[in-house]
Design an enzyme around this catalytic site. Structure first.
Site, PDB file in Angstrom:
ATOM      1  N   TRP A 138       0.864  -1.182   0.000  1.00 33.79           N
ATOM      2  CA  TRP A 138       0.000   0.000   0.000  1.00 33.79           C
ATOM      3  C   TRP A 138       0.904   1.237   0.000  1.00 33.79           C
ATOM      4  CZ3 TRP A 138      -2.080   2.696   4.828  1.00 33.79           C
ATOM      5  CH2 TRP A 138      -3.085   3.618   4.490  1.00 33.79           C
ATOM      6  N   ASP A 219      -1.245  -5.771   8.948  1.00 33.18           N
ATOM      7  CA  ASP A 219      -2.181  -4.724   8.537  1.00 33.18           C
ATOM      8  C   ASP A 219      -3.443  -5.439   8.036  1.00 33.18           C
ATOM      9  OD1 ASP A 219      -3.604  -2.674   7.489  1.00 33.18           O
ATOM     10  OD2 ASP A 219      -2.007  -1.876   6.219  1.00 33.18           O
ATOM     11  N   LYS A 254     -13.567  -0.279   5.350  1.00 34.78           N
ATOM     12  CA  LYS A 254     -14.147  -1.028   4.234  1.00 34.78           C
ATOM     13  C   LYS A 254     -15.265  -1.962   4.689  1.00 34.78           C
ATOM     14  CE  LYS A 254     -10.438   0.749   2.720  1.00 34.78           C
ATOM     15  NZ  LYS A 254      -9.654   1.213   1.658  1.00 34.78           N
TER      16      LYS A 254
END
Ligand SMILES: Cc1ncc(COP(=O)(O)O)c(C=O)c1O
Length: 404
Positions: A138, A219, A254
């Site tokens: 990311w 993560d 999300k």
């Protein structure tokens, strides 16, 4: 430009602009594009079949309850609401560790907040250890850890020729990094590649990490978007069950669709309740000098949903609908590309997890898609499959086939 000391009062006006965010820049260009067929596959949010990022019904219902019951806007504790913390620990680590006192957990502003607190905590308490990131990762990861004054390095992760995880190279690298360093892993739905570790690779990785006393920082931003809430947590739980000390950053942007509410958690797994209490005190010290205490609304929504069986059921159903849309869209995309006559095997897209995939398109092809077809994709070729709908699929696949 250097400010002259005598002009100190004007120095602020002399500061040069920061480089624009490449992904947000694409969204700006997309908005300005007059082509009615334009498609944006660059954004990082879930979109439904109509192209919207809706508020979940379970969230609406939780908010209604909160509106009725909330009696104060006074500060939350530095670590957030303890009910929220307990619920999140159950969600991430499983029902069986619900009461584990070995885990210090704090409510943070989003997953990004959790990662930054983790960075400051590592730098302040563990000293100048290196932080190893997957290649690719990311794009915000390097900046977050560098902002915490940590040095970042990369380990091999994705093999473009096979469109899968380069596990042997990854393990080989990690087996030789300095002992005690921190290794950032994506819990599931690897962003940007969509390629996840297999279960036996997680087990093997646990041994590699232990052998070199490496500290995993998982993560976990997409729990429930890959297969389901439990299956997606298998990697985290494998490391946990292997008895490793570890950090886990969770994001509920999300899976609860709570992007702008900024809700996440940092959990630190230690070997004893006493160690967890000491870690918690240090996490609070980091938070106190950063944002002092977390924003309440998003965390209250998550706690309300997870504390109520009916709302939890509704959330799981809504999450499953999002997951199924992503999985089905992957299938249709592969099929659509085949029908459009694409002379390349795209079947790997169907095997990958979560919203993102490396499409394998190169910079020149990405550029042509934008210039000739108003299709916006990140330069690396990363696509957000949730930007594909029944209405735009054929146009998209024909355009891709034409630039291959
Ligand atoms: C891998 C990864 N980690 C962390 C985050 C941050 O999430 P949040 O919006 O909760 O800060 C994202 C969001 O895109 C992500 O993709």
């Amino acid at each position: 430009m250097h400010a002259e000391p005598t002009r100190a009062l004007h120095a602020l006006s002399d500061i040069s602009a920061a480089p624009p965010d490449p992904i947000l820049g694409l969204t700006e260009a997309f908005k300005a594009d007059p082509n009615p067929s334009k498609i944006n596959l660059s954004v990082g949010v879930f979109q439904d079949e109509t192209g919207r990022s809706p508020v979940l019904e379970c969230v609406k219902q939780a908010e209604k309850r909160l509106l009725e019951s909330e009696s104060s806007k006074s500060y939350l504790p530095i670590a957030g609401d303890p009910v929220y913390g307990q619920q999140v620990v159950r969600l991430v680590f499983g029902e069986s560790v619900a009461d584990s006192k070995r885990i210090a957990s704090i409510h943070t502003p989003g997953g990004t907040g959790a990662l930054r607190v983790a960075g400051d905590f590592i730098r302040n308490l563990l000293g100048p250890r290196r932080v190893w990131l997957s290649d690719p990762t990311w794009p915000n990861h390097p900046g977050i850890f560098r902002a915490a004054h940590l040095v970042t390095e990369v380990y091999p992760y994705f093999e473009a020729t096979t469109n899968s995880v380069a596990y042997e190279s990854m393990r080989e690298k990690l087996a030789h990094v300095p002992e005690g360093d921190v290794v950032v892993l994506h819990g599931c739905c690897h962003n940007p590649s969509g390629a996840d570790l297999a279960q036996e690779q997680w087990s093997d990785l646990a041994d590699t990490l232990r052998a070199r006393s490496l500290v995993p920082l998982v993560d976990f931003a997409y729990q429930g978007f890959g297969d389901d809430l439990e299956a997606d947590a298998a990697g985290v739980r494998t490391l946990f069950n292997a008895g490793l000390d570890m950090l886990v950053s969770s994001s509920f942007s999300k899976n609860f669709g709570l992007y702008r509410e900024r809700v996440g958690t940092l959990s630190v797994v230690t070997e004893s309740p006493d160690a967890a209490a000491r870690v918690l005190s240090q996490l609070k010290a980091v938070v106190r000098t950063n944002y002092s205490n977390p924003p309440a609304h998003g965390g209250s929504i998550v706690a309300t949903i997870l504390s109520d069986a009916e709302l939890t059921d509704l959330w799981k159903k809504e999450l499953a609908v999002m997951q199924a849309r992503i999985a089905n869209t992957r299938k249709s995309f592969v099929e659509g590309l085949r029908k459009a006559g694409a002379k390349r095997d795209f079947s790997f897209l169907e095997r990958q997890k979560g919203m993102f995939s490396f499409s394998g398109l190169n910079r020149e092809q990405v550029e042509r898609l934008r210039a000739e077809h108003s299709i916006y994709i990140v330069g690396s070729g990363r696509v957000n499959v949730a930007g594909i709908t029944t209405a735009n699929l054929e146009y998209l696949c024909n355009a891709i086939a034409s630039v291959l």
